[in-house]
Design a protein around this motif. Structure first.
Motif, mmCIF file in Angstrom:
data_model
loop_
_atom_site.group_PDB
_atom_site.id
_atom_site.type_symbol
_atom_site.label_atom_id
_atom_site.label_comp_id
_atom_site.label_asym_id
_atom_site.label_seq_id
_atom_site.Cartn_x
_atom_site.Cartn_y
_atom_site.Cartn_z
ATOM 1 N N PRO A 129 -1.134 -9.314 -6.256
ATOM 2 C CA PRO A 129 -1.727 -8.136 -6.881
ATOM 3 C C PRO A 129 -1.897 -7.002 -5.876
ATOM 4 O O PRO A 129 -2.004 -7.232 -4.673
ATOM 5 N N THR A 130 -1.907 -5.786 -6.378
ATOM 6 C CA THR A 130 -2.145 -4.618 -5.523
ATOM 7 C C THR A 130 -3.640 -4.348 -5.460
ATOM 8 O O THR A 130 -4.300 -4.208 -6.481
ATOM 9 N N GLY A 131 -4.141 -4.272 -4.231
ATOM 10 C CA GLY A 131 -5.551 -4.018 -4.040
ATOM 11 C C GLY A 131 -5.855 -2.525 -4.017
ATOM 12 O O GLY A 131 -4.991 -1.683 -4.297
ATOM 13 N N PRO A 132 -7.065 -2.153 -3.644
ATOM 14 C CA PRO A 132 -7.450 -0.735 -3.619
ATOM 15 C C PRO A 132 -6.981 -0.046 -2.338
ATOM 16 O O PRO A 132 -6.753 -0.689 -1.313
ATOM 17 N N VAL A 133 -6.841 1.261 -2.410
ATOM 18 C CA VAL A 133 -6.686 2.065 -1.202
ATOM 19 C C VAL A 133 -7.981 1.927 -0.391
ATOM 20 O O VAL A 133 -9.079 2.000 -0.960
ATOM 21 N N VAL A 134 -7.843 1.684 0.911
ATOM 22 C CA VAL A 134 -9.030 1.527 1.763
ATOM 23 C C VAL A 134 -9.197 2.762 2.650
ATOM 24 O O VAL A 134 -8.286 3.113 3.412
ATOM 25 N N PRO B 243 -2.507 17.516 5.635
ATOM 26 C CA PRO B 243 -3.760 18.269 5.519
ATOM 27 C C PRO B 243 -4.763 17.513 4.647
ATOM 28 O O PRO B 243 -4.379 16.840 3.679
ATOM 29 N N ARG B 244 -6.024 17.627 5.003
ATOM 30 C CA ARG B 244 -7.066 16.932 4.232
ATOM 31 C C ARG B 244 -7.006 17.287 2.757
ATOM 32 O O ARG B 244 -7.254 16.430 1.891
ATOM 33 N N THR B 245 -6.613 18.517 2.445
ATOM 34 C CA THR B 245 -6.530 18.942 1.042
ATOM 35 C C THR B 245 -5.409 18.246 0.290
ATOM 36 O O THR B 245 -5.388 18.252 -0.944
ATOM 37 N N ASP B 246 -4.436 17.648 1.011
ATOM 38 C CA ASP B 246 -3.297 16.964 0.376
ATOM 39 C C ASP B 246 -3.509 15.461 0.277
ATOM 40 O O ASP B 246 -2.573 14.714 -0.034
ATOM 41 N N LEU B 247 -4.733 15.002 0.537
ATOM 42 C CA LEU B 247 -5.010 13.562 0.539
ATOM 43 C C LEU B 247 -4.551 12.878 -0.746
ATOM 44 O O LEU B 247 -3.763 11.929 -0.727
ATOM 45 N N VAL B 248 -5.034 13.363 -1.875
ATOM 46 C CA VAL B 248 -4.742 12.708 -3.151
ATOM 47 C C VAL B 248 -3.255 12.758 -3.454
ATOM 48 O O VAL B 248 -2.644 11.757 -3.858
ATOM 49 N N ALA B 249 -2.625 13.907 -3.250
ATOM 50 C CA ALA B 249 -1.204 14.063 -3.562
ATOM 51 C C ALA B 249 -0.351 13.115 -2.726
ATOM 52 O O ALA B 249 0.596 12.490 -3.242
ATOM 53 N N LYS B 250 -0.657 12.969 -1.433
ATOM 54 C CA LYS B 250 0.152 12.108 -0.578
ATOM 55 C C LYS B 250 -0.060 10.639 -0.904
ATOM 56 O O LYS B 250 0.898 9.853 -0.938
ATOM 57 N N VAL B 251 -1.302 10.248 -1.170
ATOM 58 C CA VAL B 251 -1.560 8.860 -1.555
ATOM 59 C C VAL B 251 -0.819 8.523 -2.845
ATOM 60 O O VAL B 251 -0.182 7.472 -2.961
ATOM 61 N N ARG B 252 -0.879 9.426 -3.821
ATOM 62 C CA ARG B 252 -0.181 9.188 -5.087
ATOM 63 C C ARG B 252 1.326 9.075 -4.849
ATOM 64 O O ARG B 252 1.998 8.223 -5.441
ATOM 65 N N GLU B 253 1.872 9.913 -4.002
ATOM 66 C CA GLU B 253 3.311 9.878 -3.692
ATOM 67 C C GLU B 253 3.699 8.528 -3.103
ATOM 68 O O GLU B 253 4.721 7.937 -3.484
ATOM 69 N N ILE B 254 2.887 8.030 -2.179
ATOM 70 C CA ILE B 254 3.185 6.727 -1.558
ATOM 71 C C ILE B 254 3.093 5.603 -2.586
ATOM 72 O O ILE B 254 3.953 4.712 -2.651
ATOM 73 N N LEU B 255 2.068 5.630 -3.410
ATOM 74 C CA LEU B 255 1.902 4.590 -4.433
ATOM 75 C C LEU B 255 3.085 4.574 -5.398
ATOM 76 O O LEU B 255 3.570 3.506 -5.795
ATOM 77 N N GLU B 256 3.549 5.754 -5.790
ATOM 78 C CA GLU B 256 4.693 5.841 -6.708
ATOM 79 C C GLU B 256 5.964 5.310 -6.028
ATOM 80 O O GLU B 256 6.797 4.676 -6.665
ATOM 81 N N SER B 257 6.110 5.566 -4.735
ATOM 82 C CA SER B 257 7.314 5.066 -4.023
ATOM 83 C C SER B 257 7.302 3.548 -3.892
ATOM 84 O O SER B 257 8.343 2.918 -3.769
ATOM 85 N N GLN B 258 6.096 2.965 -3.911
ATOM 86 C CA GLN B 258 5.976 1.506 -3.811
ATOM 87 C C GLN B 258 6.264 0.815 -5.151
ATOM 88 O O GLN B 258 6.432 -0.396 -5.199
ATOM 89 N N GLY B 259 6.333 1.625 -6.215
ATOM 90 C CA GLY B 259 6.628 1.071 -7.540
ATOM 91 C C GLY B 259 5.394 0.508 -8.199
ATOM 92 O O GLY B 259 5.498 -0.293 -9.101
ATOM 93 N N LEU C 208 0.816 0.751 4.034
ATOM 94 C CA LEU C 208 0.715 -0.621 4.520
ATOM 95 C C LEU C 208 1.854 -1.503 4.030
ATOM 96 O O LEU C 208 2.267 -2.437 4.720
ATOM 97 N N ILE C 209 2.367 -1.224 2.844
ATOM 98 C CA ILE C 209 3.471 -2.020 2.307
ATOM 99 C C ILE C 209 4.737 -1.756 3.119
ATOM 100 O O ILE C 209 5.416 -2.694 3.574
ATOM 101 N N LEU C 210 5.071 -0.472 3.310
ATOM 102 C CA LEU C 210 6.248 -0.114 4.090
ATOM 103 C C LEU C 210 6.086 -0.585 5.534
ATOM 104 O O LEU C 210 7.034 -1.087 6.145
ATOM 105 N N GLY C 211 4.896 -0.435 6.086
ATOM 106 C CA GLY C 211 4.655 -0.857 7.449
ATOM 107 C C GLY C 211 4.913 -2.334 7.642
ATOM 108 O O GLY C 211 5.500 -2.753 8.647
ATOM 109 N N ALA C 212 4.495 -3.160 6.677
ATOM 110 C CA ALA C 212 4.727 -4.599 6.766
ATOM 111 C C ALA C 212 6.210 -4.921 6.702
ATOM 112 O O ALA C 212 6.710 -5.783 7.439
ATOM 113 N N LYS C 213 6.948 -4.214 5.830
ATOM 114 C CA LYS C 213 8.395 -4.453 5.720
ATOM 115 C C LYS C 213 9.109 -4.066 7.011
ATOM 116 O O LYS C 213 9.996 -4.770 7.487
#
Length: 495
Positions: free
Chosen positions: A380-385, A479-495, A454-459
């Motif tokens: 399962p996918t856990g939470p962003v920490v 940038p701190r203002t792009d936090l949500v956008a970048k996290v969402r981008e990474i999550l979408e790339s992980q599928g 963390l997923i890409l890093g492990a691979k």
């Protein structure tokens, strides 16, 4: 003065026959039940959540393989000052409570009443491998109509449910039989209702899937040796008397018309048998009209489970793909759901026969099947920490996690001892977290955050060369203002 005996600590073990369910299992079950509820709701069924506790009197004798009501259940007596009182019990299935609910509220409920129910049930039986005293059931029932359209609808809904949760067409089959046809066969044998040997014949028929045609023949007549070499006495019928039963069990033909013709021969002149065949014919026609062909639902007289309980059509959903057993042998996965028509259950309360038909899905078995088919995430996918670099800036970290949560992203702040940053990443790994957010003093001053995939890093750590690692960084400064956008981008790339 006598020394006070120290109270021993309780043992931290689950009671025998019970188990604990952790995050991934609970989440997978919840998601599957949500998908099933969506199908049931689409078919017009309403949810019902009845009490987990019923009176033993209300549960009645409809327990598996027992005659006394307080056998096989977890029961206790609620006594008054005189020592008298009602016996109570945890429900052993979801059907007996439905009968009580319908009898109690029938003047306020629509007729027919269509309900589905999901939840744990409890049985005080000997536990074994994969067999627990508490387990989940998922039922749907229609009460108050004798129309075969209700039976056909339940079969169609069961087919749709299996496909919705991830069992593809071709990997399952819903098989349909009818208790009335069997009653006709028993009449053809000369065994009328109430005959002493009738129950023996029913018990023998129920062993068909284990011992096959020849085994049933032997058990109906003189007896047989079982696998251990022990001799099992037979019912004592003649070969001629046993013939209609065997004809019934083996009457499945290449098409529905052929099967029904064989069944007519098996029941002879029996009126109840002819009625059962007509019901099967009607169900088959209704399903065909809805586009449910024999590749999904078929008439199959070898379905014999529950024939002692049901009063008309019975059905069973069987998964046809192969798995390996504990000894590495190939075998079919088998049944995950069953049901049928039970027109006598509500009568216990009302004195009047109320027609009813329903189905029950074995939740744990269906989940096991989905795991076998690879339809459930093994991890399962856990939470962003959001890590803590400075415990004096917890407000900053809470602001980050709140932004992520408000954007619909599962997230948490690390709440352990933040002194060792490595332990924070180990925690994120144990939580199966996809992303870690890092903001130290320098990042705060520069208005940026570090976001670690963390997923890409492990691979990369597993397979990549140094050059590939440099080309495919797994940590990003944004940038701190792009936090949500970048996290969402990474999550979408992980599928």
């Amino acid at each position: 003065m006598a020394k006070v005996k120290k109270q021993p600590r309780p043992k931290a073990i689950t009671p025998k026959g019970f188990r604990d369910y952790f995050g991934a299992e609970v989440t997978q079950r919840t998601e599957m039940l949500h998908a099933i509820a969506g199908v049931y709701h689409r078919y017009g069924f309403d949810a019902l959540e009845s009490s987990a506790v019923e009176t033993v009197e209300a549960l009645g004798k409809f327990l598996p393989d027992v005659d006394r009501p307080n056998e096989g259940v977890f029961a206790w007596q609620e006594t008054d000052e005189s020592g008298q009182g009602d016996w109570m019990a945890l429900r052993y299935d979801l059907t007996a409570p439905l009968a009580r609910v319908y009898a109690q509220h029938r003047n306020d409920l629509p007729t027919p009443y269509r309900r589905y129910a999901m939840g744990p049930v409890w049985r005080n039986e000997k536990p074994g491998p994969g067999r627990y005293r508490q387990f989940y059931q998922c039922d749907a029932d229609t009460v108050g109509t004798a129309s075969m359209a209700a039976d056909a609808e339940i079969c169609a809904m069961l087919s749709d449910t299996l496909e919705t949760v991830g069992i593809p067409r071709g990997d399952y089959l819903v098989r349909v039989n009818n208790r009335k046809v069997l009653n006709g066969v028993l009449e053809a044998m000369g065994l009328e209702e109430g005959a002493a040997s009738r129950d023996d014949v029913l018990r023998t028929i129920d062993k068909f899937d284990k011992v096959g045609e020849e085994g049933v023949r032997q058990l109906l007549t003189k007896g047989r040796l079982d696998a251990s070499g022990a001799y099992i006495d037979g019912v004592g019928l003649s070969e001629e008397q046993a013939a209609p039963v065997l004809a019934f069990l083996t009457s499945k033909a290449a098409d529905t018309a052929g099967t029904l013709e064989n069944l007519r021969a098996a029941v002879g002149d029996s009126k109840i048998g002819a009625e059962g065949i007509a019901e099967l014919e009607q169900i088959g026609a209704l399903l065909a009209a809805g586009g449910y062909g024999p590749d999904r639902i078929e008439i199959d007289p070898s379905v014999v489970r529950g024939l002692g309980y049901y009063t008309g059509p019975v059905f069973e959903a069987e998964l046809t793909f192969e798995i390996l057993d504990e000894k590495g042998r190939k075998r079919q996965f088998g049944s995950v759901a069953g049901g049928g028509r039970y027109d006598g259950l509500v009568k216990r309360f009302t004195g009047q026969e109320v027609p009813a038909v329903g189905v029950s899905i074995g939740v744990d078995r269906l989940l096991a099947a989905l795991r076998e088919k690879g339809r459930l995430a093994t991890q399962p996918t856990g939470p962003v920490v959001v890590t803590v670099m400075d415990r004096d800036r917890m407000a900053d970290y809470q602001a980050m996690v709140t932004e992520l949560r408000n954007a619909g992203i599962r997230a948490e702040v690390y709440l352990g001892n933040p002194k060792n940053f490595g332990n924070q990443l180990k925690y994120a790994d144990k939580r199966h977290s996809p992303v870690a957010v890092i903001e130290g003093g320098d990042e705060k001053e520069n208005g940026v955050v570090q976001i670690k995939d963390l997923i890409l890093g492990a691979k990369i750590a597993e397979n990549a060369t140094l050059e590939e690692w440099k080309e495919r960084p797994s940590q990003f400064e944004v940038p701190r203002t792009d936090l949500v956008a970048k996290v969402r981008e990474i999550l979408e790339s992980q599928g």
